[in-house]
Design an enzyme around this catalytic site. Structure first.
Site, mmCIF file in Angstrom:
data_model
loop_
_atom_site.group_PDB
_atom_site.id
_atom_site.type_symbol
_atom_site.label_atom_id
_atom_site.label_comp_id
_atom_site.label_asym_id
_atom_site.label_seq_id
_atom_site.Cartn_x
_atom_site.Cartn_y
_atom_site.Cartn_z
ATOM 1 N N ASP A 112 21.270 -59.050 63.651
ATOM 2 C CA ASP A 112 20.768 -57.884 62.929
ATOM 3 C C ASP A 112 19.421 -58.134 62.255
ATOM 4 O O ASP A 112 19.342 -58.932 61.326
ATOM 5 C CB ASP A 112 21.808 -57.485 61.875
ATOM 6 C CG ASP A 112 21.455 -56.183 61.169
ATOM 7 O OD1 ASP A 112 20.575 -55.449 61.678
ATOM 8 O OD2 ASP A 112 22.042 -55.905 60.117
ATOM 9 N N ASP A 321 12.766 -51.865 63.623
ATOM 10 C CA ASP A 321 14.167 -52.284 63.574
ATOM 11 C C ASP A 321 14.758 -52.362 64.973
ATOM 12 O O ASP A 321 14.441 -51.545 65.830
ATOM 13 C CB ASP A 321 14.960 -51.273 62.723
ATOM 14 C CG ASP A 321 16.414 -51.655 62.587
ATOM 15 O OD1 ASP A 321 16.706 -52.852 62.387
ATOM 16 O OD2 ASP A 321 17.286 -50.765 62.695
#
Ligand SMILES: *[C@@H]1O[C@H](CO)[C@@H](O)[C@H](O)[C@H]1NC(C)=O
Ligand SMILES: *[C@@H]1O[C@H](CO)[C@@H](O)[C@H](O)[C@H]1NC(C)=O
Ligand SMILES: *[C@@H]1O[C@H](CO)[C@@H](O)[C@H](O)[C@H]1NC(C)=O
Ligand SMILES: *[C@@H]1O[C@H](CO)[C@@H](O)[C@H](O)[C@H]1NC(C)=O
Length: 439
Positions: A112, A321
């Site tokens: 992540d 992201d």
């Protein structure tokens, strides 16, 4: 927010075992690991009965949740004095097969870029979410050690004022919005990363969270998180100098579900050669996120500016992201962009499904999509139609950008088939067009 972690605190080196790459302690590292997409047949999440567009619809839902959580974190962090680290609860979509401890114990962790800490569920469990794989037992690892309260690692990684009577440092992470959390000991152990076609690399003394109390929206097929964010606790910051602060990834398009995406570190993560463009990474709080400066977007020859970009307040106006599907832009910016795109497409516009993207067309229409170029500070990134439009159902193809009121994110559809390199030392992000399935 803690200062940038100094690699001096970690003694990171490689063991000289026959199955490891033979780099020695002070050499720069270069290694590559597989990123197993949650919807790929290799993933424990794989559901063979789903169609590609169902998978995309689910991804869109998760992505919208993720934006909600970003917003949540951002709002919270403004106050900055919270003893807990807030991270996102939609944890991104790629799994990394890592091993922890000695002998190596395999863990399917979610990779992540939107969070920092590396943690896994640990025995004994006071309260753990259901996990299908066995739990990591610190007692079974000869290299595991608790971090003590007095150590500098504890002030970096631990939660203030939470030292147990036996001088063991503890951490506590609350996930924005949904009451998910992980609590446990701050510890150091050996982390082994590998890929299907390279030798495993052992990283000694990586600081991890050994979670004895974890609850919330975690999937039973995954046993922890590898945080790749920009904050001190992330794997990237911990590897620090040994990887020169560099990592890169290349996302294979969802249609090529049998191919594995890759993540590279250190010398393997250098993005160079013809066609590379780079833009500065901006320092902003929370440091977990990677902020870029988006100046404008062109649709064909029409250029639309990011609102406020000329007022000098635009630095670091968007986050890049890995775990958000669409690119989210300020509402008024998005509206202008959508209008410009729509005006250059001949096909008849279709109604968007409820709660979904705005600009849609029939999947059977032969769309001629205008060229969209994203102008970051110093880097023009030219998207192709598969970056800018996505088939979300049997019937519909929709524009992969959306408007948002408060959080702006450069999403992963825009990054597909680009080699995206992060350099946290020279503070820049580079893009290079690539065929990720062939890497
Ligand atoms: C997406 O989420 C909405 C609301 O949470 C739900 O109504 C819808 O069925 C979901 N769509 C899919 C494809 O799961
Ligand atoms: C992008 O992120 C979404 C939401 O996290 C995920 O479901 C999707 O698979 C990702 N797409 C790619 C191409 O990586
Ligand atoms: C993960 O790694 C373990 C140990 O190296 C291996 O047995 C397992 O097959 C791997 N799983 C996947 C999905 O690659
Ligand atoms: C680490 O600390 C925990 C909690 O204080 C304790 O139960 C455990 O035995 C310690 N582990 C080691 C290996 O010292």
């Amino acid at each position: 927010m803690a200062p940038i972690f100094s690699s001096v605190l970690l003694s990171l080196c490689l063991l000289s075992s026959p199955f490891l790459s033979n780099a020695n302690a002070h050499k720069k590292l270069g290694f590559t690991a597989d990123l197993i997409h949650r919807d790929s047949p290799k993933s424990p999440f794989y559901n063979p009965t789903q169609t590609p567009s169902q998978r995309l619809r689910n991804a869109i839902n998760r992505s919208v949740n993720r934006v909600a959580h970003f917003t949540n974190i951002y709002g919270k962090d403004a106050s900055d004095n919270s003893p807990q680290t807030e991270i996102t609860s939609s944890h991104g979509e790629y799994l990394m097969n890592v091993s922890l401890g000695t002998p190596p114990f395999p863990i399917m962790a979610v990779a992540d870029t939107g969070s920092d800490l590396v943690w896994t569920q640990c025995k004994p469990c006071e309260d753990c979410y259901t996990q299908e794989d066995p739990l990591f037992d610190p007692k079974a690892s000869s290299t595991y050690r608790n971090v003590s309260c007095s150590s500098s690692q504890c002030s970096e990684f631990g939660t203030e004022g939470s030292c147990s009577t036996d001088n063991t440092c503890s951490y506590s992470i609350a996930y924005g919005g949904d009451r998910s959390h992980s609590k446990g000991n701050v510890a150091a152990d050996t982390l082994t990363l590998g890929s299907t076609n390279s030798r495993p690399v052992q990283l000694k003394n990586v600081i991890i969270g050994c979670g004895h109390n974890n609850a919330g929206k975690f999937n039973k097929k995954s046993s922890g998180i590898v945080g790749l964010g920009g904050g001190a606790a992330s794997l990237v910051s911990q590897l620090g100098d040994s990887i020169d602060g560099k990592f890169s990834y290349c996302f294979v398009p969802l249609t090529e579900k049998d191919r594995t995406s890759k993540i590279n570190f250190g010398t393997n993560a250098v993005v160079s050669g013809k066609g590379v463009v780079s833009t500065p990474l901006i320092k902003k709080s929370p440091q977990t996120f990677y902020y870029l400066t988006l100046e404008s977007i062109s649709v064909g020859s029409k250029k639309i500016q990011f609102p406020g970009i000329n007022s000098g307040t635009g630095q670091g106006n968007i986050i890049i992201d890995s775990g958000t599907t669409f690119t989210f832009l300020p509402m008024e910016f998005y509206t202008q962009l959508e209008r410009a795109v729509a005006s250059q497409i001949k096909a008849e516009r279709q109604e968007a499904p409820q709660g979904s993207m705005g600009l849609c067309y029939s999947a059977t229409a032969k769309l001629k999509v205008p060229v969209i170029t994203v102008h970051f500070d110093g880097a023009d990134v030219k998207l192709d139609s598969s970056n800018s439009f996505a088939q979300i159902s049997e019937e519909l193809v929709c524009f992969a950008f959306r408007g948002s009121d408060d959080f702006f994110i450069y999403g992963n559809l825009s990054q597909m088939n680009f080699l995206v390199g992060y350099d946290t030392v020279s503070r820049k992000v580079s893009f290079k067009r690539a065929d990720c399935a062939k890497m």
